[in-house]
Scaffold this motif. Structure first.
Motif, PDB file in Angstrom:
ATOM      1  N   GLU A  33      76.180 -25.266  58.464  1.00 22.91           N
ATOM      2  CA  GLU A  33      77.711 -25.661  58.508  1.00 22.91           C
ATOM      3  C   GLU A  33      78.002 -26.697  57.692  1.00 22.91           C
ATOM      4  O   GLU A  33      78.918 -27.084  57.459  1.00 22.91           O
ATOM      5  CB  GLU A  33      77.456 -26.221  60.029  1.00 22.91           C
ATOM      6  N   LEU A  34      77.102 -27.706  57.026  1.00 23.53           N
ATOM      7  CA  LEU A  34      77.059 -28.887  56.395  1.00 23.53           C
ATOM      8  C   LEU A  34      76.175 -28.886  55.206  1.00 23.53           C
ATOM      9  O   LEU A  34      75.081 -28.911  55.499  1.00 23.53           O
ATOM     10  CB  LEU A  34      77.176 -29.980  57.352  1.00 23.53           C
ATOM     11  N   SER A  35      76.658 -29.577  54.176  1.00 21.53           N
ATOM     12  CA  SER A  35      75.590 -30.367  53.278  1.00 21.53           C
ATOM     13  C   SER A  35      76.200 -31.636  52.803  1.00 21.53           C
ATOM     14  O   SER A  35      77.534 -31.869  52.996  1.00 21.53           O
ATOM     15  CB  SER A  35      75.525 -29.331  51.852  1.00 21.53           C
ATOM     16  N   ILE A  36      75.287 -32.571  52.404  1.00 18.49           N
ATOM     17  CA  ILE A  36      75.496 -33.747  51.933  1.00 18.49           C
ATOM     18  C   ILE A  36      74.794 -33.985  50.910  1.00 18.49           C
ATOM     19  O   ILE A  36      73.703 -33.884  50.715  1.00 18.49           O
ATOM     20  CB  ILE A  36      75.084 -34.879  52.955  1.00 18.49           C
ATOM     21  N   ALA A  37      75.362 -34.627  49.714  1.00 23.75           N
ATOM     22  CA  ALA A  37      74.855 -34.625  48.337  1.00 23.75           C
ATOM     23  C   ALA A  37      75.377 -36.118  48.178  1.00 23.75           C
ATOM     24  O   ALA A  37      76.619 -36.729  48.308  1.00 23.75           O
ATOM     25  CB  ALA A  37      75.407 -33.697  47.356  1.00 23.75           C
ATOM     26  N   ARG A  38      74.521 -36.862  47.177  1.00 19.54           N
ATOM     27  CA  ARG A  38      74.996 -38.218  46.615  1.00 19.54           C
ATOM     28  C   ARG A  38      75.172 -37.774  45.133  1.00 19.54           C
ATOM     29  O   ARG A  38      74.415 -37.362  44.447  1.00 19.54           O
ATOM     30  CB  ARG A  38      73.783 -39.106  46.700  1.00 19.54           C
TER      31      ARG A  38
END
Length: 126
Positions: A33-38
């Motif tokens: 449902e979600l991804s987080i990248a810097r």
């Protein structure tokens, strides 16, 4: 999915064809449902025009000063604390205007996959 704590690995950062550096903080099939990248953009760099198919992206600016171009909006200056909402298929790019790195979180729903990415620089640059 089950509870977990994921720690940042600075050595996992990689350079993209889009002209920024990315460190995938959370992007697994176990959490579709979600991804987080810097993301990190070096001083003076403007990322390539691109869009994501079927994915909404949000930029959460952490540090630095930039100018974002999203869809039909006029170019906007952004800084720490600003959130940029980018609907699916919306053309986007960001420029680093400051002397240091521009750093932001790229939060995608559903999670980012390379198949969703489309470079559209050829369309936008004329």
């Amino acid at each position: 999915m089950k509870e977990a704590i994921s720690r940042i690995d600075p050595d996992a950062e990689f350079h993209t064809d889009e002209l920024c550096y990315v460190n995938e903080l959370s992007n697994t099939p176990d959490d579709p449902e979600l991804s987080i990248a810097r993301a990190r953009v070096a001083p003076g760099v403007v990322t390539r025009w691109h869009r994501l198919s079927g994915t909404t992206e949000r930029y959460v600016i952490i540090e630095g000063q930039g100018r974002v171009e999203v869809g039909r909006l006029a170019p906007q200056d952004v800084g720490p604390g600003d959130v940029v909402i980018i609907p699916p298929m919306c053309p986007q790019r960001i420029a680093n205007l400051g002397p240091g790195d521009l750093v932001f979180l790229a939060v995608c729903t559903p999670r980012f996959t390379q198949e969703a990415y489309e470079d559209i620089g050829h369309e936008m640059d004329g």
